[in-house]
Design a protein around this motif. Structure first.
Motif, PDB file in Angstrom:
ATOM      1  N   PRO A   1       4.139  -5.454 -15.195  1.00 36.91           N
ATOM      2  CA  PRO A   1       2.979  -5.729 -14.555  1.00 36.91           C
ATOM      3  C   PRO A   1       2.754  -5.940 -12.853  1.00 36.91           C
ATOM      4  O   PRO A   1       1.830  -5.321 -12.307  1.00 36.91           O
ATOM      5  CB  PRO A   1       2.631  -6.702 -15.500  1.00 36.91           C
ATOM      6  CG  PRO A   1       3.552  -7.208 -16.280  1.00 36.91           C
ATOM      7  CD  PRO A   1       4.559  -6.898 -15.941  1.00 36.91           C
ATOM      8  N   ASP A   2       3.901  -6.484 -12.462  1.00 39.35           N
ATOM      9  CA  ASP A   2       3.266  -6.981 -10.402  1.00 39.35           C
ATOM     10  C   ASP A   2       3.204  -5.932  -9.821  1.00 39.35           C
ATOM     11  O   ASP A   2       2.992  -5.199  -9.295  1.00 39.35           O
ATOM     12  CB  ASP A   2       3.253  -8.085 -10.223  1.00 39.35           C
ATOM     13  CG  ASP A   2       3.285  -9.519 -11.226  1.00 39.35           C
ATOM     14  OD1 ASP A   2       1.976  -9.283 -11.444  1.00 39.35           O
ATOM     15  OD2 ASP A   2       3.769 -10.618 -11.596  1.00 39.35           O
ATOM     16  N   LEU A   3       4.462  -5.197 -10.107  1.00 38.69           N
ATOM     17  CA  LEU A   3       5.485  -4.100  -9.684  1.00 38.69           C
ATOM     18  C   LEU A   3       3.817  -3.119  -9.822  1.00 38.69           C
ATOM     19  O   LEU A   3       3.486  -2.167  -8.716  1.00 38.69           O
ATOM     20  CB  LEU A   3       6.524  -3.722 -10.011  1.00 38.69           C
ATOM     21  CG  LEU A   3       7.859  -4.525  -9.900  1.00 38.69           C
ATOM     22  CD1 LEU A   3       8.932  -4.159 -10.053  1.00 38.69           C
ATOM     23  CD2 LEU A   3       7.453  -4.842  -8.158  1.00 38.69           C
ATOM     24  N   LEU A   4       3.502  -2.667 -10.654  1.00 36.83           N
ATOM     25  CA  LEU A   4       2.804  -1.832 -10.941  1.00 36.83           C
ATOM     26  C   LEU A   4       0.858  -2.204 -10.461  1.00 36.83           C
ATOM     27  O   LEU A   4       0.857  -1.627  -9.749  1.00 36.83           O
ATOM     28  CB  LEU A   4       2.268  -1.636 -12.571  1.00 36.83           C
ATOM     29  CG  LEU A   4       3.483  -1.328 -13.304  1.00 36.83           C
ATOM     30  CD1 LEU A   4       2.841  -1.455 -15.144  1.00 36.83           C
ATOM     31  CD2 LEU A   4       3.732   0.509 -12.925  1.00 36.83           C
ATOM     32  N   ASP A   5       0.871  -3.305 -10.500  1.00 41.37           N
ATOM     33  CA  ASP A   5      -0.453  -3.600 -10.043  1.00 41.37           C
ATOM     34  C   ASP A   5      -0.059  -3.222  -7.944  1.00 41.37           C
ATOM     35  O   ASP A   5      -1.047  -2.796  -7.570  1.00 41.37           O
ATOM     36  CB  ASP A   5      -0.793  -5.308  -9.832  1.00 41.37           C
ATOM     37  CG  ASP A   5      -1.332  -5.981 -11.595  1.00 41.37           C
ATOM     38  OD1 ASP A   5      -1.630  -4.695 -12.237  1.00 41.37           O
ATOM     39  OD2 ASP A   5      -1.163  -6.486 -11.378  1.00 41.37           O
ATOM     40  N   GLU A   6       1.037  -3.779  -7.852  1.00 42.95           N
ATOM     41  CA  GLU A   6       1.113  -3.301  -5.992  1.00 42.95           C
ATOM     42  C   GLU A   6       0.912  -2.097  -6.204  1.00 42.95           C
ATOM     43  O   GLU A   6       0.523  -1.583  -4.689  1.00 42.95           O
ATOM     44  CB  GLU A   6       2.844  -4.540  -6.030  1.00 42.95           C
ATOM     45  CG  GLU A   6       2.995  -4.294  -4.093  1.00 42.95           C
ATOM     46  CD  GLU A   6       4.059  -5.157  -3.557  1.00 42.95           C
ATOM     47  OE1 GLU A   6       4.473  -6.042  -4.730  1.00 42.95           O
ATOM     48  OE2 GLU A   6       4.285  -4.691  -3.056  1.00 42.95           O
ATOM     49  N   LEU A   7       1.854  -1.677  -7.237  1.00 46.68           N
ATOM     50  CA  LEU A   7       1.611  -0.250  -6.216  1.00 46.68           C
ATOM     51  C   LEU A   7       0.544   0.644  -6.573  1.00 46.68           C
ATOM     52  O   LEU A   7      -0.012   1.303  -5.669  1.00 46.68           O
ATOM     53  CB  LEU A   7       2.678   0.697  -7.314  1.00 46.68           C
ATOM     54  CG  LEU A   7       4.628   0.535  -7.376  1.00 46.68           C
ATOM     55  CD1 LEU A   7       4.891   0.650  -8.572  1.00 46.68           C
ATOM     56  CD2 LEU A   7       5.048   0.943  -6.255  1.00 46.68           C
ATOM     57  N   GLU A   8      -0.473   0.337  -7.730  1.00 42.30           N
ATOM     58  CA  GLU A   8      -1.226   0.823  -7.472  1.00 42.30           C
ATOM     59  C   GLU A   8      -2.406   0.359  -6.391  1.00 42.30           C
ATOM     60  O   GLU A   8      -3.050   0.942  -5.665  1.00 42.30           O
ATOM     61  CB  GLU A   8      -2.152   0.199  -9.000  1.00 42.30           C
ATOM     62  CG  GLU A   8      -4.130   1.030  -9.393  1.00 42.30           C
ATOM     63  CD  GLU A   8      -4.487   0.266 -10.279  1.00 42.30           C
ATOM     64  OE1 GLU A   8      -3.755  -0.179 -11.495  1.00 42.30           O
ATOM     65  OE2 GLU A   8      -5.606   0.521 -10.419  1.00 42.30           O
TER      66      GLU A   8
END
Ligand code: FES
Length: 113
Positions: free
Chosen positions: A87-94
């Motif tokens: 979830p944190d990786l996806l937030d950062e990528l977004e």
């Protein structure tokens, strides 16, 4: 950011090592769960329409510290990555890459699958 900080890299891809080394004394990302991690990242990028390409890679040179994820080109590594980090990786990528406003999006590269 002050004016002396370099511009952050423009992230186009997220690389996930899915390499498996078969000798017991040679740790590898696949032995530590990177295939499930790759699936979760691909699903998240697709569902959230994040404008980034997901690539499965055979080794990122960090075999003893994996599972290894890298933002590319020139982005940071995530070492010892787990499903809980997705979830944190996806937030950062977004945040870095934005979201697509169409339904087609870039293809996901599923090397090694
Ligand atoms: S096995 Fe994953 S970085 Fe080498």
């Amino acid at each position: 950011m002050n004016q002396q900080d370099p511009a952050p890299p423009v992230i186009k891809s997220v690389l996930i090592c899915i390499n498996r080394r078969y000798h017991a004394d040679q740790p590898s990302c696949a032995q530590r769960g990177s295939l499930a991690l790759a699936d979760a990242l691909e699903d998240g990028v697709r569902e959230r329409k994040i404008d980034v390409e997901v690539e499965r890679i055979k080794c990122l040179g960090q075999c003893t510290k994996g599972p290894t994820v890298r933002f590319a080109p020139g982005g940071r590594f995530s070492l010892g990555t787990s499903i809980d980090d997705v979830p944190d990786l996806l937030d950062e990528l977004e945040s870095l890459c934005g979201v697509r406003d169409d339904d087609d999006g870039p293809p996901l590269h599923l090397l090694g699958s």
